[in-house]
Motif scaffolding. Structure first.
Motif, short mmCIF file in Angstrom:
data_model
loop_
_atom_site.label_atom_id
_atom_site.label_comp_id
_atom_site.label_asym_id
_atom_site.label_seq_id
_atom_site.Cartn_x
_atom_site.Cartn_y
_atom_site.Cartn_z
N GLY A 126 -19.56 8.51 -43.39
CA GLY A 126 -18.83 7.66 -42.45
C GLY A 126 -19.66 7.25 -41.27
N LEU A 127 -20.56 8.14 -40.83
CA LEU A 127 -21.37 7.88 -39.65
C LEU A 127 -22.37 6.75 -39.88
CD1 LEU A 127 -21.63 9.04 -36.78
CD2 LEU A 127 -23.40 10.59 -37.63
N VAL A 128 -22.62 6.42 -41.14
CA VAL A 128 -23.51 5.30 -41.44
C VAL A 128 -22.96 4.00 -40.89
CG1 VAL A 128 -24.50 3.93 -43.32
CG2 VAL A 128 -24.46 6.43 -43.49
N SER A 129 -21.62 3.85 -40.90
CA SER A 129 -21.02 2.56 -40.54
C SER A 129 -20.13 2.60 -39.31
CB SER A 129 -20.22 2.02 -41.73
OG SER A 129 -19.25 2.96 -42.15
N ILE A 130 -20.14 3.70 -38.56
CA ILE A 130 -19.43 3.74 -37.28
C ILE A 130 -20.34 4.37 -36.24
CG2 ILE A 130 -17.15 3.92 -38.38
CD1 ILE A 130 -17.12 6.86 -37.71
N SER A 131 -20.02 4.18 -34.98
CA SER A 131 -20.83 4.73 -33.91
C SER A 131 -20.56 6.22 -33.74
CB SER A 131 -20.55 4.00 -32.59
OG SER A 131 -19.22 4.30 -32.16
N ALA A 132 -21.50 6.92 -33.10
CA ALA A 132 -21.30 8.34 -32.83
C ALA A 132 -20.11 8.55 -31.91
CB ALA A 132 -22.57 8.93 -32.19
N SER A 133 -19.93 7.65 -30.94
CA SER A 133 -18.79 7.77 -30.01
C SER A 133 -17.46 7.66 -30.75
CB SER A 133 -18.88 6.70 -28.92
OG SER A 133 -20.04 6.86 -28.15
N LEU A 134 -17.36 6.67 -31.65
CA LEU A 134 -16.12 6.52 -32.42
C LEU A 134 -15.90 7.72 -33.33
CD1 LEU A 134 -13.69 4.92 -33.37
CD2 LEU A 134 -15.17 3.67 -34.94
N SER A 135 -16.98 8.24 -33.90
CA SER A 135 -16.85 9.39 -34.80
C SER A 135 -16.24 10.59 -34.08
CB SER A 135 -18.23 9.76 -35.36
OG SER A 135 -18.14 10.90 -36.19
N VAL A 136 -16.76 10.93 -32.91
CA VAL A 136 -16.25 12.12 -32.21
C VAL A 136 -14.83 11.88 -31.69
CG1 VAL A 136 -18.51 13.04 -31.60
CG2 VAL A 136 -17.40 11.44 -30.05
N LEU A 137 -14.49 10.64 -31.38
CA LEU A 137 -13.12 10.36 -30.96
C LEU A 137 -12.15 10.54 -32.13
CD1 LEU A 137 -13.66 7.29 -28.62
CD2 LEU A 137 -12.79 9.54 -27.95
N LEU A 138 -12.56 10.13 -33.32
CA LEU A 138 -11.71 10.33 -34.49
C LEU A 138 -11.50 11.81 -34.78
CD1 LEU A 138 -13.11 7.57 -36.88
CD2 LEU A 138 -10.85 7.63 -35.82
N TRP A 139 -12.52 12.62 -34.49
CA TRP A 139 -12.39 14.05 -34.73
C TRP A 139 -11.38 14.71 -33.77
CZ3 TRP A 139 -14.12 17.25 -38.51
CH2 TRP A 139 -15.02 16.70 -39.43
N ALA A 140 -10.94 13.97 -32.75
CA ALA A 140 -9.94 14.51 -31.83
C ALA A 140 -8.61 14.76 -32.50
CB ALA A 140 -9.75 13.57 -30.64
N ILE A 141 -8.39 14.18 -33.68
CA ILE A 141 -7.12 14.40 -34.38
C ILE A 141 -7.10 15.74 -35.10
CG2 ILE A 141 -7.71 13.40 -36.64
CD1 ILE A 141 -4.99 12.03 -36.62
N GLU A 142 -8.26 16.37 -35.26
CA GLU A 142 -8.31 17.62 -36.02
C GLU A 142 -7.41 18.72 -35.47
OE1 GLU A 142 -11.50 20.89 -37.79
OE2 GLU A 142 -12.21 19.22 -36.57
N PRO A 143 -7.34 18.93 -34.14
CA PRO A 143 -6.44 19.99 -33.64
C PRO A 143 -4.99 19.79 -34.07
CG PRO A 143 -7.90 19.23 -31.90
CD PRO A 143 -8.06 18.28 -33.04
N ILE A 144 -4.55 18.54 -34.12
CA ILE A 144 -3.16 18.27 -34.52
C ILE A 144 -2.95 18.66 -35.97
CG2 ILE A 144 -1.43 16.46 -34.80
CD1 ILE A 144 -2.83 14.99 -32.49
N VAL A 145 -3.91 18.29 -36.82
CA VAL A 145 -3.80 18.65 -38.24
C VAL A 145 -3.81 20.17 -38.40
CG1 VAL A 145 -4.84 18.37 -40.52
CG2 VAL A 145 -4.95 16.49 -38.86
N ILE A 146 -4.65 20.85 -37.62
CA ILE A 146 -4.71 22.31 -37.69
C ILE A 146 -3.39 22.93 -37.28
CG2 ILE A 146 -5.74 24.37 -36.63
CD1 ILE A 146 -8.38 22.84 -36.53
N LEU A 147 -2.79 22.40 -36.21
CA LEU A 147 -1.50 22.93 -35.76
C LEU A 147 -0.43 22.78 -36.83
CD1 LEU A 147 -1.40 21.74 -32.05
CD2 LEU A 147 -1.41 24.11 -32.85
N LEU A 148 -0.40 21.62 -37.47
CA LEU A 148 0.59 21.40 -38.53
C LEU A 148 0.35 22.34 -39.71
CD1 LEU A 148 0.70 17.48 -38.47
CD2 LEU A 148 2.39 19.07 -37.53
#
Length: 308
Positions: A82-104
């Motif tokens: 995925g990082l091939v076609s998106i910026s590093a900044s966008l990548s780490v922002l998308l990873w912000a959803i991980e805590p929500i998935v973990i909680l569920l």
């Protein structure tokens, strides 16, 4: 101490994403995964030997070791693609959803309480991510989808790993065993990728790219997982997930300083919404989640101890 370790893990993941972005500009994603894991496994082995510890602890449950195939194996293979076609900044922002998935997942698998408030807040966080992705002109939907698939793999890993960590002694040995499995998986990925042209090394790779690949491997996999699992064994999965809220901060700052990346006002707005929502979730989860450190200690075999 646990929260300090988790903050260090977030810093390692955030900055590691930025350095990986520099490496993936020259090295195919699957080949980069293999290089990173070789570097991480080599450093972990040296550290364990320097401490006089064996490379493998027989107390590590087989299922815990094999989780390395899922994460970092499959998870970060997807993330690097995925990082091939998106910026590093966008990548780490998308990873912000991980805590929500973990909680569920923790609510379902570990019976941690989830109420209507959490569901509503999760919806707002998803809205924030939609705003971030919709305003990004430097990425593709395929890159976003691959990154989110990696996020899902990591969330499953956290919940399952939390269940088995109490039965082990040394965190570094767990990390090494898991990354050994991940390395084996990466070899398979590279062989398959080479057949399709996705993992062939270019004729010339700059010294900066090689240094970025090796440094990101040690930071992204070795250091980050050692810090994270050391913290995870001391706190509930829902609390450990709070460390991921800091990954975007470190990643965006690193992207600005090292790669010259910038976010649009709309992306800042979406990012702020995500941070506010996950902070609210963190506050409620801390109030509701039991302190499992004592329970983990009680469930450990007599005479065993927790080591970094």
């Amino acid at each position: 101490m646990a929260r300090v370790l988790l903050v260090l893990a977030a810093a390692a993941w955030g900055l590691g994403t930025v350095i990986s972005r520099r490496a993936v500009l020259e090295i195919p994603a699957l080949a980069l995964l293999l290089i990173q894991l070789v570097a991480s496994v080599a450093v972990l082995a040296v550290v364990l030997r320097s401490r006089g510890l064996p490379l493998r602890d027989p107390s590590i449950p087989p299922v815990l070791g094999r989780l390395g195939i899922l994460n970092p194996g499959i998870a970060y293979g997807l993330s690097l693609l995925g990082l091939v076609s998106i910026s590093a900044s966008l990548s780490v922002l998308l990873w912000a959803i991980e805590p929500i998935v973990i909680l569920l997942l923790a609510g379902w698998a570990l019976r941690e309480p989830i109420g209507a408030g959490l569901v509503g807040l999760s919806g707002l966080a998803v809205l924030g991510l939609v705003v971030i992705v919709g305003a990004d002109g430097s990425g593709t939907l395929v890159g976003v989808a691959l990154t989110l698939a990696g996020v899902a793999c990591c969330a499953v890993y956290t919940v399952v790993a939390r269940r088995w960590l109490a039965e082990t002694g040394s965190t570094l040995q767990v990390v090494l065993v898991q990354q050994g499995y991940a390395l084996a998986a990466a070899v398979v990925f590279v062989l398959a990728g080479a057949a399709s042209g996705l993992a062939q090394l270019p004729g010339s790779i700059s010294p900066v790219a090689w240094a970025s690949a090796i440094a990101s491997g040690v930071l992204y996999y070795g250091a980050a997982y050692a810090f994270y699992l050391s913290g995870l064994r001391r706190v509930p999965a829902s609390v450990a997930a709070s460390s991921f809220y800091l990954v975007p901060a470190f990643g965006v700052a690193g992207g600005m300083l090292l790669l010259g990346e910038r976010l649009s006002p709309q992306q800042w707005l979406g990012g702020a919404l995500v941070v506010i929502v996950v902070a609210a979730i963190l506050r409620s989860s801390r109030a509701a989640s039991p302190d499992v450190a004592v329970a983990a200690q009680a469930s450990r075999p007599a005479g065993s101890s927790v080591r970094a």
